[in-house]
Design a protein around this motif. Structure first.
Motif, short mmCIF file in Angstrom:
data_model
loop_
_atom_site.label_atom_id
_atom_site.label_comp_id
_atom_site.label_asym_id
_atom_site.label_seq_id
_atom_site.Cartn_x
_atom_site.Cartn_y
_atom_site.Cartn_z
N HIS A 45 0.83 -1.20 0.00
CA HIS A 45 0.00 0.00 0.00
C HIS A 45 0.87 1.26 0.00
O HIS A 45 2.10 1.16 0.14
N ASN A 46 0.23 2.42 -0.13
CA ASN A 46 0.98 3.69 -0.11
C ASN A 46 1.72 3.79 1.22
O ASN A 46 1.12 3.60 2.27
N HIS A 204 0.41 -0.73 -8.32
CA HIS A 204 -0.82 -0.85 -7.54
C HIS A 204 -1.89 -1.59 -8.32
O HIS A 204 -3.00 -1.76 -7.86
N TYR A 205 -1.58 -1.95 -9.56
CA TYR A 205 -2.56 -2.65 -10.36
C TYR A 205 -2.29 -4.15 -10.32
O TYR A 205 -1.29 -4.63 -10.84
N MET A 206 -3.22 -4.86 -9.68
CA MET A 206 -3.01 -6.29 -9.46
C MET A 206 -2.94 -7.08 -10.77
O MET A 206 -2.25 -8.07 -10.87
N GLU A 207 -3.67 -6.59 -11.79
CA GLU A 207 -3.68 -7.29 -13.07
C GLU A 207 -2.30 -7.34 -13.72
O GLU A 207 -2.02 -8.20 -14.53
N ARG A 243 -4.39 -3.74 2.70
CA ARG A 243 -4.89 -2.66 1.86
C ARG A 243 -4.71 -2.94 0.37
O ARG A 243 -4.65 -2.04 -0.45
N LEU A 244 -4.60 -4.19 0.00
CA LEU A 244 -4.42 -4.52 -1.40
C LEU A 244 -5.64 -5.28 -1.90
O LEU A 244 -6.57 -5.53 -1.15
N GLY A 245 -5.62 -5.64 -3.17
CA GLY A 245 -6.72 -6.41 -3.72
C GLY A 245 -6.17 -7.54 -4.55
O GLY A 245 -5.00 -7.89 -4.45
N PRO A 247 -6.78 -9.38 -8.75
CA PRO A 247 -7.42 -9.07 -10.03
C PRO A 247 -8.92 -9.40 -9.95
O PRO A 247 -9.33 -10.28 -9.19
N GLN A 248 -9.71 -8.70 -10.75
CA GLN A 248 -11.17 -8.85 -10.65
C GLN A 248 -11.62 -10.29 -10.89
O GLN A 248 -12.51 -10.78 -10.20
N LEU A 251 -11.05 -12.31 -7.84
CA LEU A 251 -12.04 -11.97 -6.82
C LEU A 251 -13.38 -12.64 -7.13
O LEU A 251 -14.04 -13.20 -6.25
#
Lengths: 282, 283
Positions: A45-46, A204-207, A243-245, A247-248, A251
């Motif tokens: 995260h930041n 920051h882009y999981m993809e 604080r991360l995710g 890819p859609q 998920l």
């Protein structure tokens, strides 16, 4: 290629009069070993210390404690400074901050020119690097007239022209539109696969990390998780805590699994997802 | 307080060799209280468009109406327009400048010429609206994290009590949690205070999840203007102009091709989940 040994970096915070207010530990005991030709992604995260860590890889920052080695050279050894900066190139977030030339080819030639490469060879390198990132037809253009993704590719060409063994990308796609993002990530993957350049991608882009060989997840200055993208993205809830995710698609698969469909953890791509669902259907 | 753009054209560097049309015959009507997503690749005219909405740029031809009045009339009060139509630029935290967060937020209302008490009241309210903790009020904005700084910057605009809030890529450079927080905040402002929101974004997933209407810009023209579902049906055309549909739309498309009985115009994760569960008879 890159190795850190118990790396610690501390910032000293000062108040307006310059008195020491406190110390922030931005990087906390990080031990990494990146092999030549690897594609590494760093998530976090930041404020988790990703960029601070990355700046150690080409001697923009020096460790408070511990050591950093680039291709066997200790970054604190001044006599190797220029070798290190040449071997480990860096691409930053904002393309406008890294382009200095009035013409694309001059900008790309700036690096090798400063290294004292003979003129004829500079032009060869410029041509070859612009070709690598697919920007050769713009060599005579002004960088001002390029899109964000194109400018970022020019920045990458500028790094490639120095013939680095390793390129560190610090959020190279944060300011770009979807097409620009694709262009830059495609260029990074090609450099890794075709030229065998070691890639460190901070994002920051999981993809963007699903093609990496290994992923490091940082939190509070230390490496919290390490593994292949599949191993990392299997832990949806853990990543959310950091604080991360994910890819859609990952998920979606995770949610469906919770709802009772027998899907595996860590589905990374659309193709995989469709295949897995087909298996269930049979 | 609707915004109407009537045949707006804008040409950069007109009458020079560098003349370049940034907006071509743009007609839009944005009614009160809508949550609008504005998408388009870099250089498609999004930023020029939003700068017309609060009078920072003047159309080369055509008119912009706010609340029924032409904002480029010589006797129109542009200063009050800019308080009503708040613009949050890209990386708004770069515009923070005061010694503490509270003062920074006060700057906008102070310039509106309001009494000190009102200024402070508004600043307090705005910081509360963005979910900012009291204990950080008197801290330097430069010691905050990226997401927190951005909240302060948004509060600075909210303190002007805008009726319309335009945000230019408010989530750029934030981590996933930070992105979600800012988007939830914007959505809350829309729901609770009825502010009209215009969200400029490069993230199709975000846009699909939050907005009621999407305006797609391409080469200075409005290419699509409809509900998310309808716009993302044109995903092939969107790709041609450098954009894309949300990932789940592609997933559903591929599932449909593979013979699953699913609806293909799904744009959010929640809908996709329900569709797939339905296809498997689990719902």
């Amino acid at each position: 290629m890159l190795r850190t040994d118990k790396l610690v970096f501390e910032y000293i915070r000062r108040d307006e009069e310059g008195n020491v207010e406190g110390i922030t530990r931005a990087v906390d005991n990080v031990n990494l070993d990146v092999k030549p030709g690897e594609f590494i992604a760093i998530l976090g995260h930041n404020g988790s210390g990703k960029s601070t860590l990355a700046k150690h890889f080409n001697a923009l920052l020096y460790p408070t404690e511990g050591e950093v080695f680039v291709d066997g050279m200790n970054t604190e050894d001044d006599s190797h400074l220029w070798d290190i900066r040449q071997e480990a190139g860096m691409v930053f977030q904002n393309p406008d901050n890294q382009i200095i030339g009035q013409v694309v080819e001059e900008d790309v030639g700036f690096g090798p020119e400063n290294m004292g490469v003979p003129t004829q060879e500079i032009w060869e390198r410029v041509e070859e690097s612009l070709k690598t990132v697919g920007m050769l037809q713009f060599r005579k253009s002004s960088p001002n007239h390029l899109s964000g993704g194109q400018k970022q590719r020019v920045s990458i060409a500028g790094v490639i022209a120095m013939h680095p063994k390793c390129i560190i990308f610090d959020e190279p796609t944060a300011m770009l539109d979807p097409n620009g993002r694709k262009e830059v990530i495609r260029a990074a993957r090609a450099l890794n696969q075709v030229e065998n350049i070691t890639i460190i991608l901070i994002t920051h882009y999981m993809e963007e990390v699903i093609y990496a060989d290994r992923v490091f997840v940082m939190d509070k200055g230390h490496v919290e998780m390490t593994g292949t993208p599949r191993e990392i993205f299997s832990q949806v809830d853990r990543l959310k805590e950091l604080r991360l995710g994910v890819p859609q698609v990952t998920l979606l698969a995770h949610e469906l699994k919770k709802a009772g469909l027998p899907l595996p953890d860590g589905v990374l791509t659309r193709e995989e997802f469709v295949e897995e669902l087909k298996k269930i259907k049979r | 307080m609707s915004i109407i753009l009537d045949h707006v054209n804008y040409i950069y560097d007109e009458d020079t060799a560098m003349a370049h049309a940034a907006l071509i015959d743009v007609c839009l009507n944005i009614p009160d209280g809508q949550f609008v997503g504005l998408i388009g690749h870099t250089g498609s005219g999004k930023s020029t468009l939003i700068q017309h909405m609060n009078g920072l740029e003047k159309p080369t031809s055509g008119c912009v109406f706010y609340d029924g009045k032409d904002i480029n009339d010589s006797d129109y009060d542009k200063k009050s327009l800019r308080a009503k139509v708040g613009l949050v630029f890209q990386y708004p935290e770069h515009q923070l400048f005061e010694t503490d967060c509270f003062k920074d937020v006060c700057f906008g209302p102070k310039n509106l010429g309001l009494p000190q008490k009102e200024v402070e009241l508004r600043a307090y309210e705005a910081l509360k609206q963005v979910g900012f903790d009291d204990e950080y009020f008197y801290q330097s904005p430069f010691d905050l994290s990226g997401g927190q700084k951005r909240r302060v910057a948004i509060a600075g605009v909210l303190a002007m009590k805008p009726e319309v809030l335009i945000l230019d890529e408010p989530t750029a450079g934030l981590d996933p949690k930070g992105r979600e927080d800012i988007l939830n905040l914007i959505s809350k402002l829309h729901e609770e205070m009825g502010i009209t929101i215009i969200l400029v974004s490069h993230s199709m997933d975000d846009v699909a999840n939050y907005v009621q209407r999407i305006i797609v810009m391409n080469k200075g023209r409005v290419a699509f203007d409809d509900e998310p579902k309808e716009v993302f049906k044109h995903y092939k055309e969107l790709e041609e102009i450098g954009l894309a549909a949300p990932q789940v739309t592609y997933v559903m498309q591929e599932l449909h091709e593979a013979g699953f009985p699913v609806d293909t115009d799904v744009t959010t994760l929640e809908d996709a989940k329900n569709e797939i569960l339905k296809a498997f008879g689990k719902c």
